[in-house]
Design an enzyme around this catalytic site. Structure first.
Site, short mmCIF file in Angstrom:
data_model
loop_
_atom_site.label_atom_id
_atom_site.label_comp_id
_atom_site.label_asym_id
_atom_site.label_seq_id
_atom_site.Cartn_x
_atom_site.Cartn_y
_atom_site.Cartn_z
N GLY A 77 0.82 -1.20 0.00
CA GLY A 77 0.00 0.00 0.00
C GLY A 77 0.85 1.25 0.00
O GLY A 77 2.06 1.21 0.26
N GLN A 79 1.01 3.51 2.10
CA GLN A 79 1.61 3.71 3.42
C GLN A 79 2.28 2.44 3.95
O GLN A 79 2.40 2.24 5.16
CB GLN A 79 0.54 4.19 4.40
CG GLN A 79 0.13 5.64 4.21
CD GLN A 79 1.27 6.61 4.46
OE1 GLN A 79 2.17 6.36 5.27
NE2 GLN A 79 1.25 7.74 3.76
N SER A 80 2.79 1.61 3.05
CA SER A 80 3.42 0.36 3.45
C SER A 80 4.69 0.58 4.26
O SER A 80 5.62 1.26 3.83
CB SER A 80 3.77 -0.46 2.20
OG SER A 80 4.66 -1.52 2.50
N ASN A 81 4.75 -0.02 5.44
CA ASN A 81 5.97 -0.02 6.24
C ASN A 81 7.09 -0.78 5.54
O ASN A 81 8.25 -0.38 5.59
CB ASN A 81 5.70 -0.66 7.60
CG ASN A 81 4.68 0.09 8.42
OD1 ASN A 81 4.83 1.27 8.68
ND2 ASN A 81 3.63 -0.60 8.83
#
Length: 344
Positions: A77, A79-81
């Protein structure tokens, strides 16, 4: 710390480990219901390069350097870590990074993890969620060919770094838990965590079995259902056994709780935001609404319902995710205001 007795693949020293096992005294008093609550602080594996994904990337990055890859490609995504961590690892090692990002229902915000992706110099492309889900394999094939033709061959890393190489990150981490249990005099405990792409869950479940630790691994799904996670853990473990002959032939029995998924991946109910604010003010520890906040909420629900009758200690693995908070500012500000008003 002693190395694992099982010979692992090559590994770089990227994470700040071992991470502490912290007793949550105030949270225990408030929510423990007679149990002791602990947190394995894998949010402290670094600063910008932080969270559970770093443990997996130690193995991916070593593999990339060993085999002459000059680009790291991964996906997730906006906002993927994991994407943020991959971008920062690539920058640290002088590699290129390209991200295949999924646009979910919320508009993309150049904040949090996505801001750090760009600061680290990663290139990216963003696809609608449906196209991302159905075309990812074809997108990866196109990119692998394009980077090879450009003379910058790419290591194609799956979502969350969850595969037969990434599994080593948390098999190795389980060795730390052996020392943690001895140091704190914990004889038996539940080991709980958030699970999304199942790699951390697979590694911990396998590691606990390999080292015969007195831990019951319980994962809290942030997407999909328990059946999906059972299939995914089983599949990844079978692939790991086929790839790494040094792994023992054991059958894994993953345990996944799926009642805390809420409205879907990347979205949370008001009670999760409220819990994040409450824990921050209670223990000075920050969870995120995508992974750890949901999972800790599910854990407390199960604790109230008597699910953890057979243990006195419950360890929650804090897998990071703090940068994802900034894309949820309105909900978190509302939750923090409510928590503050209750304390006046």
């Amino acid at each position: 710390m002693a190395l694992s007795p099982i010979k692992s693949p090559p590994r770089l020293d990227l994470a700040r480990i071992p991470t502490p096992l912290q007793f949550l005294s105030r949270a225990t008093d408030k929510w423990g219901a007679g149990k002791r609550l602990w947190m394995k602080r894998d949010d402290l594996t670094g600063s910008a390069l932080t969270g559970n994904k770093i443990r997996k990337l130690e193995f991916f990055a070593a593999h990339a350097l060993q085999h002459g890859f000059q680009t790291l490609v991964t996906c997730g995504g906006v906002q993927s870590n994991h994407c943020r961590a991959t971008a920062l690892v690539a920058a640290q090692l002088g590699l290129d990074c390209h991200l295949v990002l999924r646009a979910d229902e919320e508009p993309e915000q150049s904040t949090g993890n996505f801001l750090l992706d760009q600061l680290a110099g990663a290139t990216f492309e963003i696809f609608p969620a449906k196209e991302w889900a159905t075309q990812l394999k074809a997108i990866y094939a196109r990119l692998e060919s394009a980077f090879a033709e450009a003379g910058r061959p790419a290591l194609m890393i799956p979502t969350g770094g969850s595969d037969s190489l990434g599994v080593w990150g948390y098999i190795a981490a389980t060795e730390e838990l052996r020392f943690d249990l001895a140091e704190h005099g914990i004889e038996r405990a539940a080991l709980t965590l958030a699970t999304g792409s199942a790699g951390t869950q697979t590694g911990l479940t396998a590691g606990v079995a390999i080292f015969d630790l007195p831990l019951d691994v319980v994962a809290y799904a942030v997407c999909d259902d328990a059946d999906w996670f059972h299939r995914r853990v089983t599949s990844d473990w079978e692939a790991s056994l086929a790839r790494w002959p040094q792994l023992p032939e054991i059958d894994l029995m993953p345990q996944t709780r799926d009642h805390s998924v809420g409205p879907g991946y990347g979205r949370a109910e008001a009670s999760v935001y409220e819990l994040i604010a409450e824990l921050a003010q209670l223990e000075g520890i920050v969870l995120d609404p995508v992974y750890t906040g949901k999972a800790f909420h599910g854990l407390l629900t199960d604790l109230r319902d008597g699910f953890y009758q057979n243990v006195d200690d419950i360890i929650f693995v804090h897998t990071g995710g703090v940068f994802g908070l900034f894309a949820h500012e309105p909900q978190l500000m509302s939750a923090a205001s409510g928590a503050n008003s209750l304390q006046r």
